[in-house]
Design an enzyme around this catalytic site. Structure first.
Site, PDB file in Angstrom:
ATOM      1  N   LYS A 251       0.351  -9.394   1.465  1.00  0.00           N
ATOM      2  CA  LYS A 251       0.396  -8.712   0.170  1.00  0.00           C
ATOM      3  C   LYS A 251       1.390  -7.559   0.251  1.00  0.00           C
ATOM      4  O   LYS A 251       1.270  -6.700   1.099  1.00  0.00           O
ATOM      5  CB  LYS A 251      -1.009  -8.218  -0.197  1.00  0.00           C
ATOM      6  CG  LYS A 251      -1.069  -7.321  -1.419  1.00  0.00           C
ATOM      7  CD  LYS A 251      -1.304  -5.896  -1.004  1.00  0.00           C
ATOM      8  CE  LYS A 251      -1.405  -4.986  -2.232  1.00  0.00           C
ATOM      9  NZ  LYS A 251      -1.489  -3.567  -1.811  1.00  0.00           N
TER      10      LYS A 251
ATOM     11  N   HIS B  47      -2.112 -16.423  13.113  1.00  0.00           N
ATOM     12  CA  HIS B  47      -3.538 -16.732  13.246  1.00  0.00           C
ATOM     13  C   HIS B  47      -4.410 -15.611  12.697  1.00  0.00           C
ATOM     14  O   HIS B  47      -4.527 -14.551  13.316  1.00  0.00           O
ATOM     15  CB  HIS B  47      -3.926 -16.950  14.720  1.00  0.00           C
ATOM     16  CG  HIS B  47      -3.069 -17.926  15.458  1.00  0.00           C
ATOM     17  ND1 HIS B  47      -3.110 -19.279  15.221  1.00  0.00           N
ATOM     18  CD2 HIS B  47      -2.145 -17.736  16.418  1.00  0.00           C
ATOM     19  CE1 HIS B  47      -2.250 -19.888  16.023  1.00  0.00           C
ATOM     20  NE2 HIS B  47      -1.645 -18.970  16.752  1.00  0.00           N
TER      21      HIS B  47
ATOM     22  N   ASN C 284      -4.273  -0.736   5.415  1.00  0.00           N
ATOM     23  CA  ASN C 284      -3.306  -0.094   4.522  1.00  0.00           C
ATOM     24  C   ASN C 284      -3.881   1.007   3.636  1.00  0.00           C
ATOM     25  O   ASN C 284      -3.145   1.619   2.853  1.00  0.00           O
ATOM     26  CB  ASN C 284      -2.618  -1.141   3.642  1.00  0.00           C
ATOM     27  CG  ASN C 284      -3.587  -1.948   2.796  1.00  0.00           C
ATOM     28  OD1 ASN C 284      -4.784  -1.987   3.075  1.00  0.00           O
ATOM     29  ND2 ASN C 284      -3.077  -2.587   1.764  1.00  0.00           N
TER      30      ASN C 284
END
Length: 224
Positions: free
Chosen positions: A109, A121, A144
């Site tokens: 994102k 993975h 984040n």
């Protein structure tokens, strides 16, 4: 601080379609708010012989491999010979470079992955930039948002830089290796050619050409 500039972290700006964003900005986190509009602008100009717009604002190189179970939300650009594996979840505002790998159950994102980056993975990569040939081991993630929801600061020892942003993940220089199960806390900056031990919790700036064992045990590679 020179050590955390785009010039210091990324010596292969020719290895991303978004090179102009790094040339026009000093620090990598300054690029994050500009990814969305950049994709929309550049995507319309991509060669129709090399890219398919598979759905609105999602451009995928014809030579890329995308698993039927993967989900890609726009805007996004998937580069030549990239591999998007089973159940990958690309939420949007994502640039995936040439021959990059986005693996099983990995979520992206608002990111730029330079060419040949591997997040293969069970990784979460959000509001982050991964330099050329950087690699995140299985289960490693970028955090984040701070737990107190305050704006993210970039810390270099006792020095700090205000980002004025609530969401900033990790900035990995070229050839960084992140060990399995590691957490890169908000605003983490890792210099080029550095290795992060598995199960690490990284915060702040880590020097280039280092081995990060734990917070107070970071050694230069030439001394290892």
């Amino acid at each position: 601080m020179q050590r955390v500039t785009n010039q210091a972290l990324f010596q292969h700006l020719d290895k991303t379609i978004a090179s102009v964003l790094f040339e026009e900005n000093t620090y990598p986190w300054e690029v994050l708010p500009k990814i969305h509009d950049f994709i929309l602008e550049v995507g319309m100009l991509l060669s129709k012989e090399e890219y398919d717009e598979v759905k609105e604002h999602v451009w995928v190189a014809k030579s890329a491999t995308v698993a039927p179970t993967a989900f890609i939300n726009g805007p996004a650009i998937i580069g030549p010979e990239a591999e998007i594996r089973h159940c990958a979840f690309i939420r949007g505002n994502a640039i995936v470079g040439e021959k990059a790998v986005v693996g099983n159950s990995t979520e992206l994102k608002n990111v730029i992955l330079f060419d040949r980056v591997q997040v293969p993975h069970y990784n979460y990569v959000g509001d982050s930039i991964l330099g050329y040939k950087s690699h995140m081991g299985a289960g490693s993630i970028t955090s984040n948002v701070k737990s107190d929801k305050k704006l993210v600061e970039i810390r270099i020892g006792d020095y700090k830089i205000e980002t004025r942003m609530k969401k900033v993940g990790a900035m990995l220089g070229d050839y960084v290796e992140v060990g399995c199960g590691s957490i890169l806390n908000p605003g983490s900056i890792v210099g080029r050619h550095t290795n992060i031990y598995p199960l690490s919790s990284v915060r702040g700036y880590v020097d280039a050409h280092s081995i990060y064992k734990k917070r107070n045990e970071i050694v230069p590679k030439d001394e290892y």
